[in-house]
Design an enzyme around this catalytic site. Structure first.
Site, PDB file in Angstrom:
ATOM      1  N   ARG A   1       5.823  -6.755 -10.273  1.00  0.00           N
ATOM      2  CA  ARG A   1       6.901  -7.364 -11.043  1.00  0.00           C
ATOM      3  C   ARG A   1       6.597  -8.847 -11.136  1.00  0.00           C
ATOM      4  NH1 ARG A   1       8.030  -3.165 -12.701  1.00  0.00           N
ATOM      5  NH2 ARG A   1       9.974  -1.971 -12.575  1.00  0.00           N
TER       6      ARG A   1
ATOM      7  N   GLU B   1      10.051 -11.648 -19.136  1.00  0.00           N
ATOM      8  CA  GLU B   1       9.476 -10.732 -20.137  1.00  0.00           C
ATOM      9  C   GLU B   1      10.446 -10.608 -21.305  1.00  0.00           C
ATOM     10  OE1 GLU B   1       8.305  -7.114 -18.183  1.00  0.00           O
ATOM     11  OE2 GLU B   1       6.957  -8.171 -16.851  1.00  0.00           O
TER      12      GLU B   1
ATOM     13  N   LEU C   1       0.847  -1.207   0.000  1.00  0.00           N
ATOM     14  CA  LEU C   1       0.000   0.000   0.000  1.00  0.00           C
ATOM     15  C   LEU C   1       0.880   1.254   0.000  1.00  0.00           C
ATOM     16  CD1 LEU C   1      -3.106   0.509   0.038  1.00  0.00           C
ATOM     17  CD2 LEU C   1      -2.853   1.075   2.453  1.00  0.00           C
ATOM     18  N   GLY C   2       1.686   1.384  -1.064  1.00  0.00           N
ATOM     19  CA  GLY C   2       2.538   2.558  -1.213  1.00  0.00           C
ATOM     20  C   GLY C   2       1.833   3.595  -2.077  1.00  0.00           C
ATOM     21  N   ARG C   3       2.635   4.323  -2.866  1.00  0.00           N
ATOM     22  CA  ARG C   3       2.089   5.407  -3.699  1.00  0.00           C
ATOM     23  C   ARG C   3       1.015   4.876  -4.648  1.00  0.00           C
ATOM     24  NH1 ARG C   3       8.123   6.745  -3.721  1.00  0.00           N
ATOM     25  NH2 ARG C   3       8.150   4.751  -4.776  1.00  0.00           N
ATOM     26  N   ILE C   4       1.339   3.812  -5.391  1.00  0.00           N
ATOM     27  CA  ILE C   4       0.380   3.298  -6.376  1.00  0.00           C
ATOM     28  C   ILE C   4      -0.732   2.521  -5.680  1.00  0.00           C
ATOM     29  CG2 ILE C   4       0.089   1.870  -8.440  1.00  0.00           C
ATOM     30  CD1 ILE C   4       3.077   2.433  -9.069  1.00  0.00           C
TER      31      ILE C   4
ATOM     32  N   ARG D   1       4.980  -3.853   4.538  1.00  0.00           N
ATOM     33  CA  ARG D   1       5.967  -4.176   5.574  1.00  0.00           C
ATOM     34  C   ARG D   1       5.496  -3.679   6.929  1.00  0.00           C
ATOM     35  NH1 ARG D   1      11.079  -2.097   2.171  1.00  0.00           N
ATOM     36  NH2 ARG D   1       9.596  -0.391   1.967  1.00  0.00           N
ATOM     37  N   SER D   2       4.753  -2.544   6.918  1.00  0.00           N
ATOM     38  CA  SER D   2       4.263  -2.003   8.190  1.00  0.00           C
ATOM     39  C   SER D   2       2.837  -1.505   8.013  1.00  0.00           C
ATOM     40  CB  SER D   2       5.156  -0.844   8.636  1.00  0.00           C
ATOM     41  OG  SER D   2       5.113   0.161   7.634  1.00  0.00           O
TER      42      SER D   2
ATOM     43  N   HIS E   1       3.089  -5.572 -19.974  1.00  0.00           N
ATOM     44  CA  HIS E   1       3.799  -4.593 -19.122  1.00  0.00           C
ATOM     45  C   HIS E   1       3.591  -3.168 -19.645  1.00  0.00           C
ATOM     46  CE1 HIS E   1       7.421  -4.064 -16.215  1.00  0.00           C
ATOM     47  NE2 HIS E   1       6.621  -2.997 -16.180  1.00  0.00           N
TER      48      HIS E   1
ATOM     49  N   ASP F   1      -0.050  -7.994 -15.776  1.00  0.00           N
ATOM     50  CA  ASP F   1       0.643  -7.031 -16.638  1.00  0.00           C
ATOM     51  C   ASP F   1       2.138  -7.337 -16.675  1.00  0.00           C
ATOM     52  OD1 ASP F   1       0.672  -4.594 -18.259  1.00  0.00           O
ATOM     53  OD2 ASP F   1       1.728  -3.658 -16.571  1.00  0.00           O
TER      54      ASP F   1
HETATM   55  P1  NAP Z   1       6.149   2.327  -3.056  1.00  0.00           P
HETATM   56  O1  NAP Z   1       5.450   3.622  -2.853  1.00  0.00           O
HETATM   57  O2  NAP Z   1       7.547   2.184  -2.582  1.00  0.00           O
HETATM   58  O3  NAP Z   1       5.235   1.192  -2.387  1.00  0.00           O
HETATM   59  C1  NAP Z   1       5.675  -0.115  -2.237  1.00  0.00           C
HETATM   60  C2  NAP Z   1       4.768  -0.835  -1.249  1.00  0.00           C
HETATM   61  O4  NAP Z   1       5.196  -2.212  -1.181  1.00  0.00           O
HETATM   62  C3  NAP Z   1       4.847  -0.275   0.176  1.00  0.00           C
HETATM   63  O5  NAP Z   1       3.597  -0.280   0.791  1.00  0.00           O
HETATM   64  C4  NAP Z   1       5.794  -1.256   0.882  1.00  0.00           C
HETATM   65  O6  NAP Z   1       5.546  -1.422   2.272  1.00  0.00           O
HETATM   66  C5  NAP Z   1       5.422  -2.549   0.182  1.00  0.00           C
HETATM   67  N1  NAP Z   1       6.511  -3.516   0.290  1.00  0.00           N
HETATM   68  C6  NAP Z   1       7.805  -3.343  -0.031  1.00  0.00           C
HETATM   69  N2  NAP Z   1       8.504  -4.461   0.251  1.00  0.00           N
HETATM   70  C7  NAP Z   1       7.624  -5.333   0.764  1.00  0.00           C
HETATM   71  C8  NAP Z   1       7.736  -6.660   1.282  1.00  0.00           C
HETATM   72  N3  NAP Z   1       8.923  -7.300   1.295  1.00  0.00           N
HETATM   73  N4  NAP Z   1       6.629  -7.254   1.753  1.00  0.00           N
HETATM   74  C9  NAP Z   1       5.433  -6.613   1.726  1.00  0.00           C
HETATM   75  N5  NAP Z   1       5.244  -5.370   1.254  1.00  0.00           N
HETATM   76  C10 NAP Z   1       6.342  -4.739   0.790  1.00  0.00           C
HETATM   77  O7  NAP Z   1       6.177   1.927  -4.594  1.00  0.00           O
HETATM   78  P2  NAP Z   1       5.157   2.351  -5.750  1.00  0.00           P
HETATM   79  O8  NAP Z   1       5.556   3.644  -6.316  1.00  0.00           O
HETATM   80  O9  NAP Z   1       3.760   2.175  -5.255  1.00  0.00           O
HETATM   81  O10 NAP Z   1       5.518   1.204  -6.833  1.00  0.00           O
HETATM   82  C11 NAP Z   1       5.408  -0.152  -6.489  1.00  0.00           C
HETATM   83  C12 NAP Z   1       5.973  -1.054  -7.572  1.00  0.00           C
HETATM   84  O11 NAP Z   1       5.080  -1.171  -8.647  1.00  0.00           O
HETATM   85  C13 NAP Z   1       7.284  -0.605  -8.238  1.00  0.00           C
HETATM   86  O12 NAP Z   1       8.412  -0.881  -7.450  1.00  0.00           O
HETATM   87  C14 NAP Z   1       7.276  -1.390  -9.521  1.00  0.00           C
HETATM   88  O13 NAP Z   1       7.943  -2.639  -9.364  1.00  0.00           O
HETATM   89  C15 NAP Z   1       5.785  -1.638  -9.782  1.00  0.00           C
HETATM   90  N6  NAP Z   1       5.313  -0.902 -10.975  1.00  0.00           N
HETATM   91  C16 NAP Z   1       4.877  -1.595 -12.074  1.00  0.00           C
HETATM   92  C17 NAP Z   1       4.426  -0.892 -13.180  1.00  0.00           C
HETATM   93  C18 NAP Z   1       3.937  -1.602 -14.406  1.00  0.00           C
HETATM   94  O14 NAP Z   1       4.135  -1.090 -15.490  1.00  0.00           O
HETATM   95  N7  NAP Z   1       3.279  -2.737 -14.279  1.00  0.00           N
HETATM   96  C19 NAP Z   1       4.425   0.493 -13.193  1.00  0.00           C
HETATM   97  C20 NAP Z   1       4.863   1.163 -12.067  1.00  0.00           C
HETATM   98  C21 NAP Z   1       5.299   0.450 -10.949  1.00  0.00           C
HETATM   99  P3  NAP Z   1       5.757  -0.220   3.328  1.00  0.00           P
HETATM  100  O15 NAP Z   1       4.718   0.813   2.957  1.00  0.00           O
HETATM  101  O16 NAP Z   1       5.455  -0.818   4.651  1.00  0.00           O
HETATM  102  O17 NAP Z   1       7.150   0.261   3.140  1.00  0.00           O
HETATM  103  C1  8YV Z   2       7.527   0.886 -17.116  1.00  0.00           C
HETATM  104  C2  8YV Z   2       7.528   0.172 -14.613  1.00  0.00           C
HETATM  105  O1  8YV Z   2       7.118  -0.206 -17.866  1.00  0.00           O
HETATM  106  O2  8YV Z   2       7.804   2.198 -13.450  1.00  0.00           O
HETATM  107  C3  8YV Z   2       7.994   1.001 -13.457  1.00  0.00           C
HETATM  108  O3  8YV Z   2       8.546   0.406 -12.518  1.00  0.00           O
HETATM  109  O4  8YV Z   2       7.625  -1.006 -14.602  1.00  0.00           O
HETATM  110  C4  8YV Z   2       6.888   0.823 -15.774  1.00  0.00           C
HETATM  111  O5  8YV Z   2       6.409   2.080 -15.510  1.00  0.00           O
HETATM  112  C5  8YV Z   2       8.967   1.058 -17.300  1.00  0.00           C
HETATM  113  O6  8YV Z   2       9.676   1.425 -16.196  1.00  0.00           O
HETATM  114  C6  8YV Z   2       9.249   1.972 -18.470  1.00  0.00           C
HETATM  115  O7  8YV Z   2      10.584   2.241 -18.543  1.00  0.00           O
END
Ligand code: NAP
Ligand code: 8YV
Length: 301
Positions: free
Chosen positions: A216, A245, A136-139, A159-160, A263, A240
């Site tokens: 991921r 990949e 439950l982070g930014r996204i 994590r918390s 993705h 996604d």
């Molecule tokens: P973020 O704000 O850092 O949020 C990550 C969340 O995951 C936090 O709530 C964190 O917990 C939790 N977390 C981290 N490690 C964990 C663990 N070991 N066990 C349980 N929970 C854990 O990140 P974000 O900006 O939301 O982005 C999250 C991820 O989405 C990125 O790192 C990326 O891999 C993926 N993503 C994918 C796409 C796509 O194209 N499909 C696009 C953008 C991002 P805490 O809050 O307790 O620290």
């Molecule tokens: C993109 C992502 O596919 O932000 C991430 O972590 O996985 C996606 O937004 C990628 O990073 C584009 O470069």
């Protein structure tokens, strides 16, 4: 590429296309710019004695050997926040797609089956259902806000616990899965989350539960997922991201209870432009001696 080329001399993935030519210019390379899925191992950085910065166009940076970068005093930057809306929008789209079988219904019409076989089979209601978010982070929070608009209850694991948020917290993905209809995965990748979503979690999610992975591929045990889908352990999955990949397991391709996207969660012109601008601006800030705009947390101090 355009804004990069305006500011820098760019060698576009030369290390992959022509390693011999790359070896010749490697000593002059001062910055790496890559996507969220890019692999930036210590071995690559070790070839670049003049390296000063790694700028990732993506919020996830699990492909970067951050300890190796820090060991070289090379900061790593990424592009948080500018893609929250886009990724959250696609997540809700995937949830609706798998519950209401929108891609399957589209195929049903195109294949002329509506006229021959009659109405499409009934699907599953999403509004008012129970959503569990792993991460439950930014996204994750942007997804939760949207789900509230669908009258869904929201619970999560991370994590918390987040005391400031009213959603129910469960200490593990397995305990969360047992309480929800839709389980959305949106944690970082990397060693700490590898196969966190596995056969035990699928069993807890149960035969009416849906898995949605926008995090991921490494977070989900894809082979165990295929088995769970084949055996009806869970109702379906919308994905996604994949372990390998751009090669999702072929067993997934022909399944009727999955929705697969390549993705593309952040993939709109608007959002990719915002990500590109931030990635380039981090490089520009560094090379003009200004503070970095968005270093990864490990490099923030
Ligand atoms: P973020 O704000 O850092 O949020 C990550 C969340 O995951 C936090 O709530 C964190 O917990 C939790 N977390 C981290 N490690 C964990 C663990 N070991 N066990 C349980 N929970 C854990 O990140 P974000 O900006 O939301 O982005 C999250 C991820 O989405 C990125 O790192 C990326 O891999 C993926 N993503 C994918 C796409 C796509 O194209 N499909 C696009 C953008 C991002 P805490 O809050 O307790 O620290
Ligand atoms: C993109 C992502 O596919 O932000 C991430 O972590 O996985 C996606 O937004 C990628 O990073 C584009 O470069």
């Amino acid at each position: 590429m355009e804004p990069l080329q305006q500011h820098f001399e760019v060698h576009d993935r030369l290390h992959e296309s022509d390693p011999a030519a790359f070896a010749k210019i490697a000593p002059t390379i001062r910055g790496i710019c890559g996507g969220g899925e890019s692999k930036v191992p210590g071995a690559l950085m070790a070839q670049l004695p003049a390296l000063e910065i790694v700028s990732i166009m993506g919020v996830g940076y699990d492909g970067v050997d951050v300890p190796a970068a820090i060991g070289r005093k090379v900061p790593v930057t990424h592009t948080p926040n500018v893609l929250n809306d886009e990724v959250a929008d696609l997540t809700l789209g995937l949830m609706l797609s798998i519950a209401r079988k929108i891609p399957q219904a589209d195929q049903y019409v195109r294949a002329g089956r509506w006229g021959k076989e009659g109405p499409f089979p009934l699907t599953r209601k999403m509004s008012g259902a129970r959503l569990g978010i792993v991460g439950l982070g930014r996204i994750g929070q942007a997804i939760a806000t949207r789900a509230e608009g669908f009258g869904m209850s929201v619970a999560y694991t991370a994590r918390s616990a987040k005391k400031e948020l009213a959603y129910a917290y469960y200490p593990s993905a397995k305990e969360l899965a047992a309480q929800v209809d839709f389980l959305v995965i949106i944690t970082p990748g990397g060693a700490a989350t590898k196969h966190m979503i596995n056969a035990e979690v699928f069993k807890a999610l149960g035969p009416r539960g849906y898995l949605i992975n926008v995090a991921r591929g490494s977070v989900v045990d894809e082979a165990a997922l295929v088995t769970a889908l084949q055996q009806g352990v869970i109702a379906g999955a919308a994905l996604d991201v994949y372990e390998k990949e751009p090669h999702p397991m072929e067993a997934l391709w022909s399944m009727d209870n999955v929705v697969l996207t390549p993705h593309m969660a952040s993939g709109t012109r608007e959002t990719r432009q915002a990500m590109a601008d931030l990635a380039v601006n981090n490089l520009v800030a560094h090379f003009s001696g200004k503070p970095l705009i968005s270093p990864v947390p490990e490099c923030a101090n």
